[in-house]
Motif scaffolding. Structure first.
Motif, PDB file in Angstrom:
ATOM      1  N   ALA A  11      16.924  27.941  12.780  1.00  0.00           N
ATOM      2  CA  ALA A  11      16.738  27.085  11.608  1.00  0.00           C
ATOM      3  C   ALA A  11      15.255  26.850  11.339  1.00  0.00           C
ATOM      4  N   ALA A  12      14.484  26.593  12.390  1.00  0.00           N
ATOM      5  CA  ALA A  12      13.042  26.399  12.222  1.00  0.00           C
ATOM      6  C   ALA A  12      12.388  27.667  11.683  1.00  0.00           C
ATOM      7  N   GLU A  13      12.830  28.799  12.165  1.00  0.00           N
ATOM      8  CA  GLU A  13      12.283  30.075  11.702  1.00  0.00           C
ATOM      9  C   GLU A  13      12.618  30.308  10.228  1.00  0.00           C
ATOM     10  N   ARG A  14      13.848  30.017   9.845  1.00  0.00           N
ATOM     11  CA  ARG A  14      14.244  30.209   8.437  1.00  0.00           C
ATOM     12  C   ARG A  14      13.482  29.282   7.508  1.00  0.00           C
ATOM     13  N   LEU A  15      13.219  28.050   7.972  1.00  0.00           N
ATOM     14  CA  LEU A  15      12.464  27.103   7.155  1.00  0.00           C
ATOM     15  C   LEU A  15      10.958  27.326   7.268  1.00  0.00           C
ATOM     16  N   ARG A  16      10.565  28.165   8.219  1.00  0.00           N
ATOM     17  CA  ARG A  16       9.152  28.450   8.499  1.00  0.00           C
ATOM     18  C   ARG A  16       8.385  27.183   8.873  1.00  0.00           C
ATOM     19  N   ILE A  17       9.003  26.409   9.777  1.00  0.00           N
ATOM     20  CA  ILE A  17       8.392  25.194  10.294  1.00  0.00           C
ATOM     21  C   ILE A  17       8.491  25.218  11.814  1.00  0.00           C
ATOM     22  N   ARG A  19       9.401  23.641  15.621  1.00  0.00           N
ATOM     23  CA  ARG A  19      10.537  22.900  16.176  1.00  0.00           C
ATOM     24  C   ARG A  19      10.279  21.404  16.086  1.00  0.00           C
ATOM     25  N   TRP A  20       9.028  20.990  16.270  1.00  0.00           N
ATOM     26  CA  TRP A  20       8.671  19.576  16.225  1.00  0.00           C
ATOM     27  C   TRP A  20       9.001  18.998  14.849  1.00  0.00           C
ATOM     28  N   ILE A  21       8.649  19.696  13.789  1.00  0.00           N
ATOM     29  CA  ILE A  21       8.949  19.231  12.433  1.00  0.00           C
ATOM     30  C   ILE A  21      10.458  19.263  12.194  1.00  0.00           C
ATOM     31  N   LEU A  22      11.145  20.266  12.733  1.00  0.00           N
ATOM     32  CA  LEU A  22      12.602  20.327  12.606  1.00  0.00           C
ATOM     33  C   LEU A  22      13.237  19.104  13.247  1.00  0.00           C
TER      34      LEU A  22
END
Length: 58
Positions: A11-17, A19-22
């Protein structure tokens, strides 16, 4: 078959953010997750909802 749920890393990769922001999005209830056993997963439709709500605020 398209993925129904994603791991937190996916999910973090797809949002390009990061893990901390996720995790920040999850803890602020902007991104909904589900728990199956010990795993926390992100439904793909929750990503779309999160993006839509962030666009509305911007």
């Amino acid at each position: 078959m398209d993925d129904l749920v994603l791991t937190l890393d996916e999910a973090a990769e797809r949002l390009r953010i990061s893990r901390w922001i996720l995790y920040t999005l999850i803890h602020s209830n902007q991104l909904k997750t589900i728990k199956i056993g010990r795993r926390r997963l992100v439904p793909v439709d929750s990503l779309v909802e999160c993006i839509d709500s962030l666009k509305a605020v911007a």
